[in-house]
Design an enzyme around this catalytic site. Sequence first.
Site, PDB file in Angstrom:
ATOM      1  N   ARG A 172      -5.868  -1.218  35.778  1.00  0.00           N
ATOM      2  CA  ARG A 172      -4.780  -0.508  35.851  1.00  0.00           C
ATOM      3  C   ARG A 172      -4.934   0.959  35.427  1.00  0.00           C
ATOM      4  O   ARG A 172      -4.650   2.151  36.082  1.00  0.00           O
ATOM      5  CB  ARG A 172      -3.754  -0.765  34.720  1.00  0.00           C
ATOM      6  N   THR A 173      -5.924   0.992  34.203  1.00  0.00           N
ATOM      7  CA  THR A 173      -6.315   2.505  33.780  1.00  0.00           C
ATOM      8  C   THR A 173      -6.836   3.228  34.641  1.00  0.00           C
ATOM      9  O   THR A 173      -6.830   4.370  34.923  1.00  0.00           O
ATOM     10  CB  THR A 173      -6.699   2.300  32.231  1.00  0.00           C
TER      11      THR A 173
ATOM     12  N   LYS B 125     -32.586   3.884  31.076  1.00  0.00           N
ATOM     13  CA  LYS B 125     -33.806   4.718  31.193  1.00  0.00           C
ATOM     14  C   LYS B 125     -33.995   5.142  29.732  1.00  0.00           C
ATOM     15  O   LYS B 125     -35.079   5.945  29.333  1.00  0.00           O
ATOM     16  CB  LYS B 125     -33.995   5.901  31.978  1.00  0.00           C
TER      17      LYS B 125
ATOM     18  N   ARG C  95     -13.524   5.265  28.959  1.00  0.00           N
ATOM     19  CA  ARG C  95     -13.258   4.238  28.445  1.00  0.00           C
ATOM     20  C   ARG C  95     -14.654   3.510  28.172  1.00  0.00           C
ATOM     21  O   ARG C  95     -15.449   3.072  28.877  1.00  0.00           O
ATOM     22  CB  ARG C  95     -12.439   3.084  29.276  1.00  0.00           C
TER      23      ARG C  95
ATOM     24  N   HIS D  20      -5.824   3.772  22.494  1.00  0.00           N
ATOM     25  CA  HIS D  20      -5.501   3.712  23.882  1.00  0.00           C
ATOM     26  C   HIS D  20      -4.606   4.994  24.041  1.00  0.00           C
ATOM     27  O   HIS D  20      -3.313   4.236  24.421  1.00  0.00           O
ATOM     28  CB  HIS D  20      -5.107   2.508  24.438  1.00  0.00           C
TER      29      HIS D  20
HETATM   30  C1  NCD Z   1      -4.741  -2.803  27.777  1.00  0.00           C
HETATM   31  C2  NCD Z   1      -6.197  -2.271  27.040  1.00  0.00           C
HETATM   32  O1  NCD Z   1      -7.074  -2.319  28.007  1.00  0.00           O
HETATM   33  O2  NCD Z   1      -6.355  -2.110  26.076  1.00  0.00           O
HETATM   34  N1  NCD Z   1      -4.727  -2.786  29.129  1.00  0.00           N
HETATM   35  C3  NCD Z   1      -4.479  -1.643  29.702  1.00  0.00           C
HETATM   36  O3  NCD Z   1      -5.300  -0.462  29.712  1.00  0.00           O
HETATM   37  N2  NCD Z   1      -3.378  -1.552  30.685  1.00  0.00           N
HETATM   38  C4  NCD Z   1      -4.536  -4.166  27.353  1.00  0.00           C
HETATM   39  C5  NCD Z   1      -5.382  -5.376  27.360  1.00  0.00           C
HETATM   40  O4  NCD Z   1      -6.237  -5.443  27.840  1.00  0.00           O
HETATM   41  O5  NCD Z   1      -4.723  -6.377  26.876  1.00  0.00           O
END
Ligand code: NCD
Length: 335
Positions: free
Chosen positions: A65-66, A94, A115, A148
Amino acid sequence: MERQPKPEFFHILRTQQFDRAILDELCELTTAIRKFAKTKEGLLYLRGLLAHKRAMLYFTQPSTRTFLSFNNACQILGIQTSEIRDSATSSEVKGESLLDSLRTFSSYVDVVVMRTNAEGLAENAASLFDHIQRRVPIINAGSGKDQHPTQALLDIYTLERSFKENGGIDGKTIGMMGDLKRGRTVRSLCYLMKNYRNVRLVFIAPDDFAMGEDIKKSLQSHGVQYQETKDLKSVLPQLDAIYITRIQDEHDKAGESKQVDISAYKLGVDHLKLMKPAAVIMHPLPRRDEIHPDVDTDPRAKYWRQERNGMWMRVAIFVKLFKVDHLVMHGHLLD
Ligand code: NCD
């Protein structure tokens, strides 16, 4: 009356950086963007807004999703993207340090969305970027089990929209259930609650996954009320919203989550009759079995809408970051 200066931000690293003014502004912007997106003319207008910008999507931790919502937010605004989704395909193999790799991205793009599994890395990258000539913004799209922030922004938007006819988030009782200890979404969302009046939080979790002391201290210092319980049924009737999370066992050292009995921390159809008629059920997704799929058809289940809101909020974030918000708020389609 003296005009307040407009709130601004450069990097997005953690939710503590946001105040009520910017939260309200981002929510308004998201709603305005959604109006544009209803017509072809509006979508074409949005696509021209940031066609001169480029973004790096550096996602070395799994993401559906993100990643997709940032990627689609870029497409909606005409932003060109580059991506790395596996550090094995970058020069990190490397022996290049991650900070050097990030600095390299900054040579090519106008914003880095990242991320990673590492807590604090987005902050480190931001302090590095603050001292180099080509300073580009960093957006933290999930840092280990810590933060997040953009998820918390879309969660705020979803809550505000769901309570639109009912006074917004102010005064609401919000439950959070599941792995609160390692759930970066709930942690980030908790930090935002000080911006709303008389919000009360109810943490529903077994001891092993209880909300961290750092968050509880922060809530106390800002006068945000919270309560902890293991009994979902007894608190459900009080809740205006319940935010459910999955067990974050990717952070286990040796499968220790499996030893914890989590059977009492799941929402099934039988629970629905205990909930307020206007309550809101949220989940950042992905889910396992903590929400039964039959709950999906209940009008109070907002998680699929929450997921889509993520894309619109991320459009709003880029619009604000690159200072074209006036072109949305005063754009010709809204005249
Ligand atoms: C969450 C995350 O990655 O922290 N997911 C997301 O970004 N929608 C929650 C999760 O992975 O449980």
